[in-house]
Design an enzyme around this catalytic site. Structure first.
Site, PDB file in Angstrom:
ATOM      1  N   GLY A  14      14.539  44.640   7.355  1.00 16.09           N
ATOM      2  CA  GLY A  14      15.560  43.771   6.759  1.00 16.09           C
ATOM      3  C   GLY A  14      16.841  43.822   7.577  1.00 16.09           C
ATOM      4  O   GLY A  14      16.970  44.614   8.518  1.00 16.09           O
ATOM      5  N   GLY A  17      18.539  47.453   6.858  1.00 15.58           N
ATOM      6  CA  GLY A  17      17.726  48.568   7.362  1.00 15.58           C
ATOM      7  C   GLY A  17      17.646  48.557   8.883  1.00 15.58           C
ATOM      8  O   GLY A  17      17.791  49.605   9.530  1.00 15.58           O
ATOM      9  N   SER A 122      25.728  46.468  -4.261  1.00 19.78           N
ATOM     10  CA  SER A 122      26.210  45.135  -3.924  1.00 19.78           C
ATOM     11  C   SER A 122      27.528  44.893  -4.646  1.00 19.78           C
ATOM     12  O   SER A 122      27.799  45.513  -5.685  1.00 19.78           O
ATOM     13  CB  SER A 122      25.176  44.122  -4.424  1.00 19.78           C
ATOM     14  OG  SER A 122      25.755  42.850  -4.584  1.00 19.78           O
ATOM     15  N   CYS A 124      28.138  42.395  -6.349  1.00 16.10           N
ATOM     16  CA  CYS A 124      27.921  41.640  -7.584  1.00 16.10           C
ATOM     17  C   CYS A 124      27.735  42.545  -8.801  1.00 16.10           C
ATOM     18  O   CYS A 124      27.552  42.063  -9.910  1.00 16.10           O
ATOM     19  CB  CYS A 124      26.773  40.662  -7.444  1.00 16.10           C
ATOM     20  SG  CYS A 124      25.210  41.470  -7.316  1.00 16.10           S
ATOM     21  N   TYR A 151      19.794  40.757 -10.891  1.00 13.40           N
ATOM     22  CA  TYR A 151      19.908  41.554  -9.659  1.00 13.40           C
ATOM     23  C   TYR A 151      20.984  42.634  -9.832  1.00 13.40           C
ATOM     24  O   TYR A 151      20.786  43.801  -9.486  1.00 13.40           O
ATOM     25  CB  TYR A 151      20.260  40.619  -8.497  1.00 13.40           C
ATOM     26  CG  TYR A 151      20.573  41.305  -7.194  1.00 13.40           C
ATOM     27  CD1 TYR A 151      19.545  41.795  -6.386  1.00 13.40           C
ATOM     28  CD2 TYR A 151      21.887  41.469  -6.752  1.00 13.40           C
ATOM     29  CE1 TYR A 151      19.827  42.426  -5.182  1.00 13.40           C
ATOM     30  CE2 TYR A 151      22.174  42.099  -5.553  1.00 13.40           C
ATOM     31  CZ  TYR A 151      21.134  42.577  -4.770  1.00 13.40           C
ATOM     32  OH  TYR A 151      21.422  43.206  -3.581  1.00 13.40           O
ATOM     33  N   LYS A 155      20.797  46.797  -9.705  1.00 15.71           N
ATOM     34  CA  LYS A 155      21.622  47.640  -8.825  1.00 15.71           C
ATOM     35  C   LYS A 155      22.450  48.641  -9.635  1.00 15.71           C
ATOM     36  O   LYS A 155      22.615  49.790  -9.225  1.00 15.71           O
ATOM     37  CB  LYS A 155      22.540  46.770  -7.957  1.00 15.71           C
ATOM     38  CG  LYS A 155      21.778  45.988  -6.873  1.00 15.71           C
ATOM     39  CD  LYS A 155      21.229  46.946  -5.821  1.00 15.71           C
ATOM     40  CE  LYS A 155      20.518  46.233  -4.687  1.00 15.71           C
ATOM     41  NZ  LYS A 155      19.873  47.184  -3.758  1.00 15.71           N
TER      42      LYS A 155
END
Ligand code: GDP
Length: 323
Positions: A14, A17, A122, A124, A151, A155
């Site tokens: 990703g 990563g 994140s 968010c 999401y 997290k």
């Protein structure tokens, strides 16, 4: 960490990563293992990294991997991510996949005796109408932005899981909250990407087709963007220097409206045609600026300016992403 430490980077192909892996290699680390699920590593020939195909949503596969591999340091950069439309369209996939990956990696790390784990969250996770800039202590002080709530809840669960393991078992699991990221190996799909790679793709395509670029929302939301190589530097810094359970932000310190961002990307790509705004698409959070003061007080700050960074990414895009 020292150069012979056994390091596992979860999600090595990703954007985040792969940037962490580049940084680890550049700093002389040699015992790096990483996994990928669908997206294979581009260059298996010339790398000191041992890549394994491993779906981290599978509990027994993750447990077996940790038992055999016994990593000492874990960077948890495996996640299902996407832009505002993808989050809004596939909420079940976002909550399920992220909860499964992080539950398996964090718990297997505990069972196999990992020395330190770094979990990536994140921006968010903060409330939709959070005071700006957003400080770490604003977590869970108000309702979340609905377009990416599933999401964000995943997290937040990852943060609470790290903190709970630290509290009950005395582990050293830290949680790092980056602002909006961009860089090479990003997703440039015009429908599922975040705004910056989406804009690069749309401007690049419209330059060739002469069709107007269609962007979403009103253009007025404010966002902050950090180059992923800066994030990777921050992440290594934190792995070496931060041992607390409280979350820590990684910001860029500068914000830009989506309309101004479109101007910058258009200039770099060389698109001079029309831009249309589709106001039926959601704006998301009106403003999302991190307070990065806790990290700067520790002695780290970003180096890559926005225009410089977008230029780097556009050159990479032209050489790597099929048109
Ligand atoms: P967010 O930061 O979670 O809201 O996610 P995004 O990076 O996907 O979107 C940021 C802002 O850019 C939102 O206000 C979007 O409506 C706006 N935007 C404008 N054009 C685009 C586009 O082409 N793609 C994406 N992903 N967002 C866009």
């Amino acid at each position: 960490m020292n150069e012979s430490s056994r390091i596992f980077v979860a999600g090595g192909t990703g954007m985040v990563g792969s940037a962490i892996i580049r940084k680890l290699i550049s700093q002389g680390f040699r015992t790096i293992c990483s996994n990928y699920n669908r997206k294979e590593p581009a260059d298996l020939q010339d790398t000191p990294v041992r890549y394994v195909r491993l779906d981290l949503t599978r509990q027994s596969d993750a447990e077996r991997f940790f038992e055999e591999e016994r990593p000492e340091y874990v960077f948890l950069a495996a996640a299902k991510v996407g832009g505002i439309l993808a989050n809004n369209t596939y909420p079940a996939e976002f909550i399920y996949t992220n909860l499964m990956i992080q539950n398996n990696v964090i718990h297997s790390s505990f069972v196999s005796g990992v020395k330190k784990l770094l979990f990536l969250g994140s921006s968010c996770i903060y409330p939709k109408l959070c005071p700006q800039p957003m400080k770490e202590e604003y977590l869970l002080t108000g309702p979340l932005e609905p377009t990416n709530e599933p999401y964000a809840v995943a997290k937040i669960a990852g943060i609470k899981m790290c903190q709970s393991y630290n509290r009950q078992y005395g582990t050293n699991y830290i949680s790092v909250m980056p602002t909006n990221l961009y860089g090479q190996n990003d997703n440039f799909d015009p429908d599922t990407s975040h705004v910056l790679p989406g804009l690069i793709r749309k401007f690049h395509d419209s330059k060739r087709t002469s069709e107007p670029v269609v962007l979403w929302g009103t253009g007025s939301p404010l966002r902050e963007f950090l180059h992923v190589d800066d994030l990777a530097a921050a992440v290594l810094f934190l792995m070496n220097h931060y041992d607390r359970s409280e979350i820590i932000n990684v910001g860029a310190g500068v914000e830009v409206s989506i309309r101004d961002l479109a101007g910058i990307v258009g200039k770099i790509v060389g698109y001079e045609g029309e831009i249309k705004w589709d106001a039926t698409r959601p704006d998301g959070m009106p403003r999302k600026l991190m307070d990065g003061g806790r990290l700067t007080a520790l002695g780290w700050s970003p180096r890559i300016g926005l225009e410089e960074g977008i230029g780097m990414v556009y050159r990479w895009f032209c050489g790597h992403v099929p048109v």
